[in-house]
Design a protein around this motif. Structure first.
Motif, PDB file in Angstrom:
ATOM      1  N   VAL A  39     -68.290  23.757  64.701  1.00 41.88           N
ATOM      2  CA  VAL A  39     -67.806  24.633  63.708  1.00 41.88           C
ATOM      3  C   VAL A  39     -66.845  24.134  63.144  1.00 41.88           C
ATOM      4  O   VAL A  39     -66.681  23.704  61.140  1.00 41.88           O
ATOM      5  CB  VAL A  39     -67.023  25.609  63.875  1.00 41.88           C
ATOM      6  CG1 VAL A  39     -66.335  26.217  63.057  1.00 41.88           C
ATOM      7  CG2 VAL A  39     -67.947  26.835  64.944  1.00 41.88           C
ATOM      8  N   ARG A  40     -66.157  22.949  63.138  1.00 43.15           N
ATOM      9  CA  ARG A  40     -65.245  22.194  62.605  1.00 43.15           C
ATOM     10  C   ARG A  40     -65.736  20.959  62.351  1.00 43.15           C
ATOM     11  O   ARG A  40     -65.849  20.637  60.717  1.00 43.15           O
ATOM     12  CB  ARG A  40     -64.175  21.249  63.187  1.00 43.15           C
ATOM     13  CG  ARG A  40     -63.130  22.140  64.097  1.00 43.15           C
ATOM     14  CD  ARG A  40     -62.868  21.488  65.020  1.00 43.15           C
ATOM     15  NE  ARG A  40     -61.134  22.212  65.270  1.00 43.15           N
ATOM     16  CZ  ARG A  40     -60.713  22.594  66.918  1.00 43.15           C
ATOM     17  NH1 ARG A  40     -61.583  22.504  67.501  1.00 43.15           N
ATOM     18  NH2 ARG A  40     -60.307  23.774  67.229  1.00 43.15           N
ATOM     19  N   LEU A  41     -67.292  20.241  62.771  1.00 40.31           N
ATOM     20  CA  LEU A  41     -67.824  19.362  61.452  1.00 40.31           C
ATOM     21  C   LEU A  41     -68.919  20.117  60.289  1.00 40.31           C
ATOM     22  O   LEU A  41     -69.016  19.975  59.706  1.00 40.31           O
ATOM     23  CB  LEU A  41     -69.388  18.504  62.762  1.00 40.31           C
ATOM     24  CG  LEU A  41     -68.733  17.811  63.490  1.00 40.31           C
ATOM     25  CD1 LEU A  41     -69.182  17.253  64.725  1.00 40.31           C
ATOM     26  CD2 LEU A  41     -68.442  16.989  62.371  1.00 40.31           C
ATOM     27  N   HIS A  42     -69.339  21.530  60.846  1.00 48.69           N
ATOM     28  CA  HIS A  42     -69.884  21.777  59.990  1.00 48.69           C
ATOM     29  C   HIS A  42     -69.078  22.048  58.445  1.00 48.69           C
ATOM     30  O   HIS A  42     -69.300  22.346  56.992  1.00 48.69           O
ATOM     31  CB  HIS A  42     -70.470  23.710  60.955  1.00 48.69           C
ATOM     32  CG  HIS A  42     -71.607  23.763  59.388  1.00 48.69           C
ATOM     33  ND1 HIS A  42     -70.772  25.529  58.946  1.00 48.69           N
ATOM     34  CD2 HIS A  42     -72.877  24.028  59.297  1.00 48.69           C
ATOM     35  CE1 HIS A  42     -71.607  25.574  58.211  1.00 48.69           C
ATOM     36  NE2 HIS A  42     -72.926  24.579  58.344  1.00 48.69           N
ATOM     37  N   ARG A  43     -67.988  22.389  58.702  1.00 46.22           N
ATOM     38  CA  ARG A  43     -66.432  23.065  58.273  1.00 46.22           C
ATOM     39  C   ARG A  43     -66.288  21.619  57.200  1.00 46.22           C
ATOM     40  O   ARG A  43     -66.996  21.663  55.507  1.00 46.22           O
ATOM     41  CB  ARG A  43     -65.403  23.303  58.094  1.00 46.22           C
ATOM     42  CG  ARG A  43     -65.061  24.654  58.998  1.00 46.22           C
ATOM     43  CD  ARG A  43     -64.218  25.439  59.910  1.00 46.22           C
ATOM     44  NE  ARG A  43     -64.174  26.280  60.007  1.00 46.22           N
ATOM     45  CZ  ARG A  43     -63.167  26.721  60.749  1.00 46.22           C
ATOM     46  NH1 ARG A  43     -62.066  25.722  61.523  1.00 46.22           N
ATOM     47  NH2 ARG A  43     -62.883  27.955  61.180  1.00 46.22           N
ATOM     48  N   ARG A  44     -66.476  20.568  57.339  1.00 51.35           N
ATOM     49  CA  ARG A  44     -66.434  19.096  56.903  1.00 51.35           C
ATOM     50  C   ARG A  44     -67.504  18.719  56.203  1.00 51.35           C
ATOM     51  O   ARG A  44     -67.352  18.074  55.023  1.00 51.35           O
ATOM     52  CB  ARG A  44     -65.734  18.412  58.030  1.00 51.35           C
ATOM     53  CG  ARG A  44     -64.376  18.921  58.204  1.00 51.35           C
ATOM     54  CD  ARG A  44     -64.122  17.683  59.617  1.00 51.35           C
ATOM     55  NE  ARG A  44     -62.370  17.778  59.832  1.00 51.35           N
ATOM     56  CZ  ARG A  44     -62.055  18.345  60.368  1.00 51.35           C
ATOM     57  NH1 ARG A  44     -62.579  20.180  60.676  1.00 51.35           N
ATOM     58  NH2 ARG A  44     -61.114  18.814  60.350  1.00 51.35           N
ATOM     59  N   VAL A  45     -68.484  18.828  56.596  1.00 56.02           N
ATOM     60  CA  VAL A  45     -70.160  18.584  56.213  1.00 56.02           C
ATOM     61  C   VAL A  45     -69.915  19.661  55.201  1.00 56.02           C
ATOM     62  O   VAL A  45     -70.246  18.448  53.472  1.00 56.02           O
ATOM     63  CB  VAL A  45     -71.551  18.619  56.820  1.00 56.02           C
ATOM     64  CG1 VAL A  45     -72.397  18.441  56.091  1.00 56.02           C
ATOM     65  CG2 VAL A  45     -70.823  17.668  58.148  1.00 56.02           C
ATOM     66  N   GLU A  46     -70.348  20.758  54.863  1.00 51.76           N
ATOM     67  CA  GLU A  46     -70.650  21.614  53.522  1.00 51.76           C
ATOM     68  C   GLU A  46     -69.447  21.526  52.393  1.00 51.76           C
ATOM     69  O   GLU A  46     -69.357  21.755  51.463  1.00 51.76           O
ATOM     70  CB  GLU A  46     -70.254  23.076  54.475  1.00 51.76           C
ATOM     71  CG  GLU A  46     -71.903  23.384  54.883  1.00 51.76           C
ATOM     72  CD  GLU A  46     -72.960  22.795  54.841  1.00 51.76           C
ATOM     73  OE1 GLU A  46     -73.602  23.039  53.607  1.00 51.76           O
ATOM     74  OE2 GLU A  46     -73.137  21.832  55.648  1.00 51.76           O
ATOM     75  N   ALA A  47     -67.417  21.468  53.405  1.00 50.67           N
ATOM     76  CA  ALA A  47     -67.363  20.749  52.001  1.00 50.67           C
ATOM     77  C   ALA A  47     -67.344  19.471  51.661  1.00 50.67           C
ATOM     78  O   ALA A  47     -67.334  19.640  49.780  1.00 50.67           O
ATOM     79  CB  ALA A  47     -66.165  20.496  52.544  1.00 50.67           C
ATOM     80  N   LEU A  48     -67.338  18.638  51.780  1.00 50.83           N
ATOM     81  CA  LEU A  48     -67.653  16.886  51.150  1.00 50.83           C
ATOM     82  C   LEU A  48     -69.071  17.382  50.461  1.00 50.83           C
ATOM     83  O   LEU A  48     -69.370  16.140  49.804  1.00 50.83           O
ATOM     84  CB  LEU A  48     -67.602  16.275  52.180  1.00 50.83           C
ATOM     85  CG  LEU A  48     -66.367  15.934  52.947  1.00 50.83           C
ATOM     86  CD1 LEU A  48     -66.485  14.655  53.797  1.00 50.83           C
ATOM     87  CD2 LEU A  48     -65.575  15.295  51.516  1.00 50.83           C
ATOM     88  N   ALA A  49     -70.259  17.734  51.212  1.00 44.35           N
ATOM     89  CA  ALA A  49     -71.178  17.924  50.268  1.00 44.35           C
ATOM     90  C   ALA A  49     -71.272  18.861  49.520  1.00 44.35           C
ATOM     91  O   ALA A  49     -72.176  18.916  48.637  1.00 44.35           O
ATOM     92  CB  ALA A  49     -72.585  18.660  51.569  1.00 44.35           C
ATOM     93  N   GLY A  50     -70.306  20.158  49.083  1.00 47.79           N
ATOM     94  CA  GLY A  50     -70.644  20.223  48.652  1.00 47.79           C
ATOM     95  C   GLY A  50     -70.246  20.585  46.651  1.00 47.79           C
ATOM     96  O   GLY A  50     -72.328  21.015  45.880  1.00 47.79           O
ATOM     97  N   PRO A  51     -69.783  19.899  46.010  1.00 43.22           N
ATOM     98  CA  PRO A  51     -69.708  20.590  44.541  1.00 43.22           C
ATOM     99  C   PRO A  51     -70.770  19.171  43.925  1.00 43.22           C
ATOM    100  O   PRO A  51     -71.334  18.456  43.945  1.00 43.22           O
ATOM    101  CB  PRO A  51     -68.500  19.187  44.142  1.00 43.22           C
ATOM    102  CG  PRO A  51     -68.030  18.881  45.443  1.00 43.22           C
ATOM    103  CD  PRO A  51     -68.755  19.330  46.720  1.00 43.22           C
ATOM    104  N   LYS A  52     -71.633  19.866  42.670  1.00 41.13           N
ATOM    105  CA  LYS A  52     -72.633  19.717  41.648  1.00 41.13           C
ATOM    106  C   LYS A  52     -72.516  19.319  41.048  1.00 41.13           C
ATOM    107  O   LYS A  52     -71.507  20.574  40.232  1.00 41.13           O
ATOM    108  CB  LYS A  52     -73.828  19.912  42.302  1.00 41.13           C
ATOM    109  CG  LYS A  52     -74.843  19.489  43.709  1.00 41.13           C
ATOM    110  CD  LYS A  52     -73.988  18.220  44.527  1.00 41.13           C
ATOM    111  CE  LYS A  52     -74.915  17.611  45.989  1.00 41.13           C
ATOM    112  NZ  LYS A  52     -75.062  15.520  46.064  1.00 41.13           N
ATOM    113  N   ALA A  53     -73.390  18.564  40.009  1.00 43.58           N
ATOM    114  CA  ALA A  53     -73.123  19.334  38.431  1.00 43.58           C
ATOM    115  C   ALA A  53     -73.266  20.790  37.855  1.00 43.58           C
ATOM    116  O   ALA A  53     -74.942  20.778  38.787  1.00 43.58           O
ATOM    117  CB  ALA A  53     -73.819  18.217  37.780  1.00 43.58           C
ATOM    118  N   ASP A  54     -73.691  21.313  36.855  1.00 45.05           N
ATOM    119  CA  ASP A  54     -73.088  22.851  37.062  1.00 45.05           C
ATOM    120  C   ASP A  54     -74.988  22.741  36.501  1.00 45.05           C
ATOM    121  O   ASP A  54     -75.233  21.530  36.424  1.00 45.05           O
ATOM    122  CB  ASP A  54     -72.424  23.330  35.843  1.00 45.05           C
ATOM    123  CG  ASP A  54     -72.309  22.901  34.562  1.00 45.05           C
ATOM    124  OD1 ASP A  54     -73.528  21.857  34.134  1.00 45.05           O
ATOM    125  OD2 ASP A  54     -71.160  23.274  33.981  1.00 45.05           O
ATOM    126  N   ALA A  55     -75.514  24.331  36.062  1.00 45.34           N
ATOM    127  CA  ALA A  55     -76.918  24.363  35.756  1.00 45.34           C
ATOM    128  C   ALA A  55     -76.754  23.515  34.255  1.00 45.34           C
ATOM    129  O   ALA A  55     -78.646  23.171  34.528  1.00 45.34           O
ATOM    130  CB  ALA A  55     -77.033  25.616  35.497  1.00 45.34           C
TER     131      ALA A  55
END
Length: 714
Positions: free
Chosen positions: A648-664
């Motif tokens: 759970v803790r790993l998943h939170r961190r991975v998804e948080a750091l992998a999240g932001p991208k340029a918008d559409a």
């Protein structure tokens, strides 16, 4: 209330909680705020720079913004320190000169520009960029980056990176991150260099100079390898010039630029710090695919010369950086470049050729092996694309004719010498690759070896060549050396007594072309034979050394690390096995927060979240397997709650750091511009934790309601 009805209501409430996921195990997993370890960025930069440079500014900015939030001063300090750490590590590991030069160029030519453009304006008093630089340099490994006074110490054995600190500082001064006058104070020594006499370059000025005087292009290509801080503007100008030449169909100047870059392949390493493969090569591939002769074309040899130079450059870049075909920017099933890379070294039977191709093949055979020679008429009939796709078939048919005594061996060799002319030499990329495939098929009963080896010798070890031919020949050999050497070694094992194989291998050994990203066999063997687990045990030791270093490091040397160890272990053992190890280490280590950060970064660097990945090579990654395990974490929690909590803790961190991208619309995220987008992972670890708290609060509401119902039974 009827007890039976009340119990039904309770069970229904639990069913609702289970169905809508409001009482999942993860909602009960408490977490500390994530920390940013020294090893985290060390692992990141190793991954971004270990193979081909793949430091995409926007992706890195997004990653750093989430990792450091509004702590820009620590972000800058840690990034500078990590850049020195990876350079020290490469020196301690005895990495190739090429690898070390890429890391030095990143430190001097890329990092100051990146800091100046992305973060300098966001660091406010009392913190300054100067303060960040001082803080980082205090912590760099003094053994790897000695002062100048230490260089004269007879006991000081390392001077390889002695200039790196001052090169970095002068580059920072060049880009106005610090004043030049404080460099001596920071170094603690009188500097042995100064700002470049020509000052700070601008892309626009360089483009203007080179457009007015194309001879300047070669001069600036020569400056790419300097450690002065100007390489970024030079690289950007060269890319713009290449694109303009393609757009204007100025193939004569384009040929000169491609030849200049082929002569200095190490300059390509620097260019790749500032661009992507697709951006660099797409216009060149388009030019080759849509090749147009000039309307006033009188001679066709220059056409082949220009086309061949551009093709050689594209294939050299593709080979040097291990690019997949769909990274080059060539598009469409009719793309010549894609056809050439896939089928250029494959010979076809006469029956598979069209009437036109048969006619062209006959023309080239006559031109090479009869008195006619290579005429303008032949080249005007045969487009350069058609010729390069016929080379493998031409080679096979020529050797078959020699084997059938239709063509004398000396005539064959004499005809092949034509191919050593500069305008035809790039065809040997496909030719040598065809020979490679042919040699693998030879066994102790083969009858064609007495024809194949002399023909190869003619092309591989000619008695003499012009200067221009020699340069192109060297570039071709840099592409084919490894596979051709392997196939010749195979033949040598079959025919150990033949004296004509060793000289050919010696020629190839003079053209070593290491491929970044490949592991030396002795290192792979060392990992595989690690006691108590082989590859997994070796990776476990690496993780533990990174955790220890992040916990105790001040000025200590970085632990030995290469991204190849992680990628090779993944390739051999698979993502599920490696993820199991990462989760185990994060669960069992005493310093859980440090272990979680290190394992999170390892997952991200192998999951194409902060590194590019060719679409055609997309495979299950550590992040994919983590997502699968996270989805079944409730079931795991019944038997192994500590492991489930770590997932759970790993998943939170991975998804948080992998999240932001340029918008559409393609808008780049500015500093801290990340927002939680609908249907996407949260842009911040606090958002992830906040979502979990909201789930728990909502779930508690349902529980209170259900408990109230049960109380009615009493």
């Amino acid at each position: 209330m009827d007890p039976q009805i009340a119990m039904q209501d309770w069970n229904q409430s639990l069913d609702i909680l289970d169905d809508v996921g409001l009482l999942p195990f993860q909602s009960n997993v408490l977490d500390n705020p994530p920390i940013s370890t020294r090893a985290g960025l060390y692992i990141c930069l190793n991954a971004m720079l270990h193979d081909r440079p793949s430091f995409d500014d926007n992706t890195v900015i997004d990653f750093l913004n989430v990792r450091y939030k509004d702590d820009v001063s620590n972000l800058a300090t840690d990034l500078i320190l990590a850049s020195f750490d990876v350079l020290a590590n490469a020196m301690y590991r005895n990495e190739s000169t090429r690898s070390i030069n890429i890391l030095r160029s990143f430190l001097v030519n890329k990092l100051p520009v990146f800091l100046q453009r992305s973060y300098a304006a966001l660091i406010f008093e009392p913190m300054t960029v100067e303060h960040c630089i001082r803080q980082a340099l205090v912590r760099v490994d003094p053994a790897a980056f000695p002062s100048f006074s230490q260089l004269f110490d007879p006991l000081e054995r390392n001077s390889l990176l002695s200039e790196a600190r001052q090169e970095f500082l002068f580059a920072c001064a060049l880009h106005q991150l610090i004043p030049e006058r404080i460099i001596e104070e920071i170094l603690g020594d009188v500097p042995m260099q100064s700002l470049p006499a020509s000052g700070r370059y601008s892309k626009e000025d360089l483009v203007s100079q080179c457009t007015t005087n194309p001879a300047k292009i070669d001069e600036y290509i020569g400056e790419l390898e300097k450690m002065e801080g100007n390489a970024g503007e030079i690289a950007s100008a060269l890319i713009e010039i290449l694109h303009a030449l393609c757009a204007n169909n100025d193939t004569m100047t384009l040929k000169a630029v491609c030849n200049a870059l082929c002569r200095r392949p190490t300059a390509l390493d620097v260019i790749m710090l500032f661009t992507s493969p697709n951006h660099l090569l797409q216009p060149l591939c388009s030019t080759l695919d849509k090749w147009q002769d000039h309307e006033d074309q009188g001679e066709y040899q220059p056409v082949y010369d220009e086309f061949g130079s551009i093709l050689l450059f594209v294939v050299l870049v593709q080979h040097r950086f291990g690019m997949q075909h769909d990274e080059l920017g060539a598009e469409g099933s009719d793309s010549f470049v894609l056809k050439y890379l896939k089928y250029g070294s494959v010979s076809r039977s006469i029956d598979d050729l069209s009437e036109h191709e048969n006619q062209l093949l006959g023309g080239w055979i006559k031109g090479l092996f009869e008195a006619e020679g290579i005429s303008d008429e032949l080249m005007s009939m045969c487009k350069p694309q058609e010729f390069h796709l016929l080379v493998a078939t031409l080679f096979e048919q020529s050797l078959k004719a020699c084997l059938a005594n239709v063509l004398a061996l000396e005539t064959l060799r004499g005809g092949f010498e034509y191919l050593l002319e500069p305008f035809l030499l790039p065809s040997l990329i496909a030719g040598f690759t065809w020979f490679t495939n042919c040699l693998w098929e030879i066994n102790d009963e083969s009858k064609n070896i007495d024809t194949t080896l002399p023909a190869l010798q003619t092309l591989l070890k000619p008695p003499s060549m012009s200067h221009d031919s020699s340069i192109i020949h060297n570039a071709v050999l840099s592409i084919v050396t490894k596979p051709l050497s392997d196939s010749l070694s195979h033949v040598q094992r079959q025919y150990a007594s033949r004296p004509d194989i060793t000289p050919l291998l010696q020629v190839l050994n003079e053209h070593p072309q290491e491929r970044l990203g490949t592991t030396a066999l002795n290192e792979l063997a060392s990992w595989s034979t690690t006691p108590n687990g082989g590859l997994l045990a070796a990776l476990r030791q690496t993780i533990q050394s990174l955790i220890l270093w992040s916990t105790t490091s001040t000025e200590s040397s970085p632990p030995s690390y290469t991204h190849r160890q992680l990628t090779d272990t993944l390739r051999i053992l698979g993502a599920p096995t490696v993820l199991h190890l990462l989760v185990e280490e994060a669960t069992e280590q005493a310093n859980t927060d440090v272990a979680l950060d290190i394992t999170t970064i390892m997952i991200l660097t192998t999951s194409h979240s902060i590194l590019p990945s060719p679409p055609s090579k997309r495979q299950l990654t550590l992040r994919d397997i983590l997502q699968t395990e996270f989805q079944s974490v409730d079931e795991l929690a019944r038997t192994d709650a500590p492991r489930a909590s770590t997932i759970v803790r790993l998943h939170r961190r991975v998804e948080a750091l992998a999240g932001p991208k340029a918008d559409a619309a393609g808008t780049e995220n500015g500093f801290m511009a990340g927002v939680v987008r609908s249907g996407e992972p949260a842009a911040d670890i606090d958002d992830v934790l906040g979502e979990a708290e909201n789930d728990m609060a909502t779930a508690q509401g349902y529980l209170d309601s259900a408990n109230a119902t049960l109380l009615g039974l009493a």
